[in-house]
Design an enzyme around this catalytic site. Structure first.
Site, PDB file in Angstrom:
ATOM      1  N   ASP A 181       0.775  -1.022  -0.134  1.00 30.54           N
ATOM      2  CA  ASP A 181      -0.233  -0.263   0.209  1.00 30.54           C
ATOM      3  C   ASP A 181       0.989   1.226  -0.213  1.00 30.54           C
ATOM      4  O   ASP A 181       2.233   1.415   0.424  1.00 30.54           O
ATOM      5  CB  ASP A 181      -0.874   0.438   1.144  1.00 30.54           C
ATOM      6  CG  ASP A 181      -0.284  -0.033   2.479  1.00 30.54           C
ATOM      7  OD1 ASP A 181       1.137  -0.513   3.313  1.00 30.54           O
ATOM      8  OD2 ASP A 181      -0.378   0.675   3.820  1.00 30.54           O
ATOM      9  N   GLU A 183      -0.111  -1.624   5.273  1.00 30.63           N
ATOM     10  CA  GLU A 183       1.438  -1.230   6.354  1.00 30.63           C
ATOM     11  C   GLU A 183       0.963   0.229   6.882  1.00 30.63           C
ATOM     12  O   GLU A 183       1.668   0.745   7.823  1.00 30.63           O
ATOM     13  CB  GLU A 183       2.170  -1.203   5.837  1.00 30.63           C
ATOM     14  CG  GLU A 183       3.787  -0.513   6.537  1.00 30.63           C
ATOM     15  CD  GLU A 183       4.111   0.970   6.529  1.00 30.63           C
ATOM     16  OE1 GLU A 183       5.318   0.704   7.657  1.00 30.63           O
ATOM     17  OE2 GLU A 183       3.429   0.906   5.695  1.00 30.63           O
ATOM     18  N   ASP A 238      12.356  -0.653   2.994  1.00 32.55           N
ATOM     19  CA  ASP A 238      11.293   0.639   3.086  1.00 32.55           C
ATOM     20  C   ASP A 238      11.670   1.430   3.293  1.00 32.55           C
ATOM     21  O   ASP A 238      11.107   2.323   4.529  1.00 32.55           O
ATOM     22  CB  ASP A 238      10.407  -0.290   4.397  1.00 32.55           C
ATOM     23  CG  ASP A 238       8.913   1.064   4.462  1.00 32.55           C
ATOM     24  OD1 ASP A 238       8.657   1.883   3.343  1.00 32.55           O
ATOM     25  OD2 ASP A 238       8.048   1.427   5.104  1.00 32.55           O
TER      26      ASP A 238
END
Length: 485
Positions: free
Chosen positions: A78, A145, A169
């Site tokens: 997402d 997330e 990330d």
């Protein structure tokens, strides 16, 4: 206009272009997940959906690498949906309009989704490549997330087989992360009575827009304006003087994004209109002076509005304004252990007016549990004083640093060998999913890397092209250097 898929490394950028073309805001990422799963199965890769909807894709080791430790490449599906007020965009149906802007890739008036789309694209490019050397690979793509870490919370033991996890990330090339902050959502709800609008009142809307906003973890130390807090400051300073009566207040859209915009509808005696215009002009000048270096686009405007039937009861309005103005926000404490790293923070992310009152959504972050608890108690004390309700939810643990991490050493040595300098080993003040993975997989050896991304969680989000190339080189070299089991 040069397409982003022409950039190097092309396999990664082609995947990122595809990711941008399929809407995938938090809680609406299933279309993208299904597209990726169908692609993987068409290539003969093994896929699995776990109980909460995370996608796992497996690729065999290349010839001669079968005895290497298994690696899990992890990203989230997402993205944060944020746009400027004047941007016409539906995150549920419209593709992200990504384009090259000098040395960066950015989007037109919306978040780009480089967080975590670039990391996801790199993992998929590894799956697609036939010319890379690597041991057994698992790609773990988690759901939701940004809005609750639903996928990470729901990951069960026994699904993954790898011994090493590389989280993709991170948002600063040259920095390797070995720990992150934990967090908890906090909701303050204040019941507000209403009463009839007094006679001979003018009604206006005050809008504070044009702030930079940003990631409530990575950018919280930059001193940017919080639109919710700034409007509360104006109300506290001038509400009584001008006889302002609130009927609506709203600002921000996500608890993990620093609010860039806020609006309030107020009524006041007709005779005070000119003085309100003067106070707005003075407050605008004050903010432009205080925030000149960090908020050059700040806009504070006044416009006419329809008169409401009711306004907040005077005593409840006073309590609300005092609560918002007194609530802590921003950096609470810097870390003693890690230089330049925020230890504990709070973001007053979203304020909404409901028929029964006002709700204030915050996100507390801390690298230590006691710091998080301290801020929880600060909000609890404010709630008691104001007669408000406080609810805490979605707590997730931090990722405790492991100085003896073998994969950290591999990444450090690979970076030095490849680029001739040592990376910075860091702890990030953001909620990486790594801390949650440790519960079902306590022996996982984890590290987090990524390219340079600026202003995530805001429409100014951009990723530096040259660092994507360096990140790809590091990732593929690390995969080649993974030791035997």
């Amino acid at each position: 206009m040069q397409p982003i898929s022409s950039l190097s490394p092309q396999p990664l950028w082609r995947w990122f272009e595809t990711i941008c073309s399929i809407p995938h805001p938090s809680k609406q990422e299933i279309a993208l997940r299904d597209h990726i799963q169908a692609w993987a199965e068409a290539r003969g890769l093994e896929t699995q959906l776990d109980q909460v909807g995370n996608l796992i894709i497996r690729k065999h080791a290349t010839a001669g690498m079968e005895t290497r430790k298994g690696v899990i490449l992890q990203a989230h599906l997402d993205m944060v949906p944020q746009k400027n007020a004047d941007t016409d965009h539906d995150f549920g149906t419209d593709p992200i309009r990504a384009h090259i802007d000098g040395d960066w890739v950015t989007a037109d008036g919306t978040t780009l989704g480089a967080d975590n789309g670039i990391g996801m694209a790199s993992a998929l490019a590894v799956l697609e490549a036939d010319d890379l050397e690597h041991g057994p690979i698992e790609v773990l793509l988690t759901i939701d997330e940004e809005a609750g870490m639903t996928g990470a919370f729901g990951l069960e033991a026994g699904v993954l087989t790898g011994e090493i996890l590389i989280n993709t990330d991170s948002e600063e090339e040259g920095e390797v992360y070995m720990g992150c902050a934990g967090g908890v959502d906090a909701a303050l709800t204040l019941t507000v009575a209403r009463e009839a609008l007094p006679e001979e009142m003018a009604t206006v809307e005050i809008a504070l827009t044009g702030l930079k906003g940003g990631h409530s973890g990575c950018d919280i130390h930059l001193g940017r304006g919080n639109a919710n807090k700034l409007l509360a400051r104006f109300l506290f300073g001038h509400g009584d003087e001008l006889g302002l009566r609130l009927s609506a207040l709203r600002g921000g859209s996500l608890r993990n994004a620093i609010p860039r915009e806020a609006w309030m509808t107020v009524s006041l005696p007709q005779a005070n209109l000119a003085r309100l215009e003067q106070r707005i002009s003075e407050f605008r000048a004050l903010l432009e002076n205080e925030l000149a270096a960090v908020e050059p686009g700040l806009s504070l405007t006044l416009s006419s509005a329809d008169a409401p039937a009711e306004v907040f009861a005077a005593a409840d309005q006073q309590t609300l304004v005092a609560l918002m103005h007194a609530a802590p926000n921003g950096v609470i404490r810097m870390s003693d252990e890690f230089d330049g790293v925020v230890e504990t923070s709070l973001n007053m992310g979203v304020v909404t007016t409901q028929q029964s009152g006002v709700e204030i959504l915050c996100l507390i972050r801390s690298t230590i549990d006691s710091g998080r608890s301290m801020v929880e108690n600060m909000l609890s004390a404010l709630a008691q004083l104001a007669g408000a309700e406080l609810s805490l939810s979605g707590a997730y643990p931090g990722w405790q640093p492991d100085a003896a991490s073998p994969i950290m050493q591999v990444v450090r040595e690979t970076y030095q060998r490849k680029f001739g300098s040592l990376p910075n080993i860091m702890v990030i003040h953001a909620g990486l999913e790594c801390g949650l993975f440790k519960k079902p997989y306590p022996k996982l050896d984890m590290v987090s890397i990524g390219p340079t991304i600026r202003f995530p969680h805001s429409p100014d989000e951009k990723v530096e092209i040259a660092t994507v190339e360096k990140y790809w080189q590091l990732l593929t070299e690390v995969l080649k250097a993974i030791p035997n089991r």
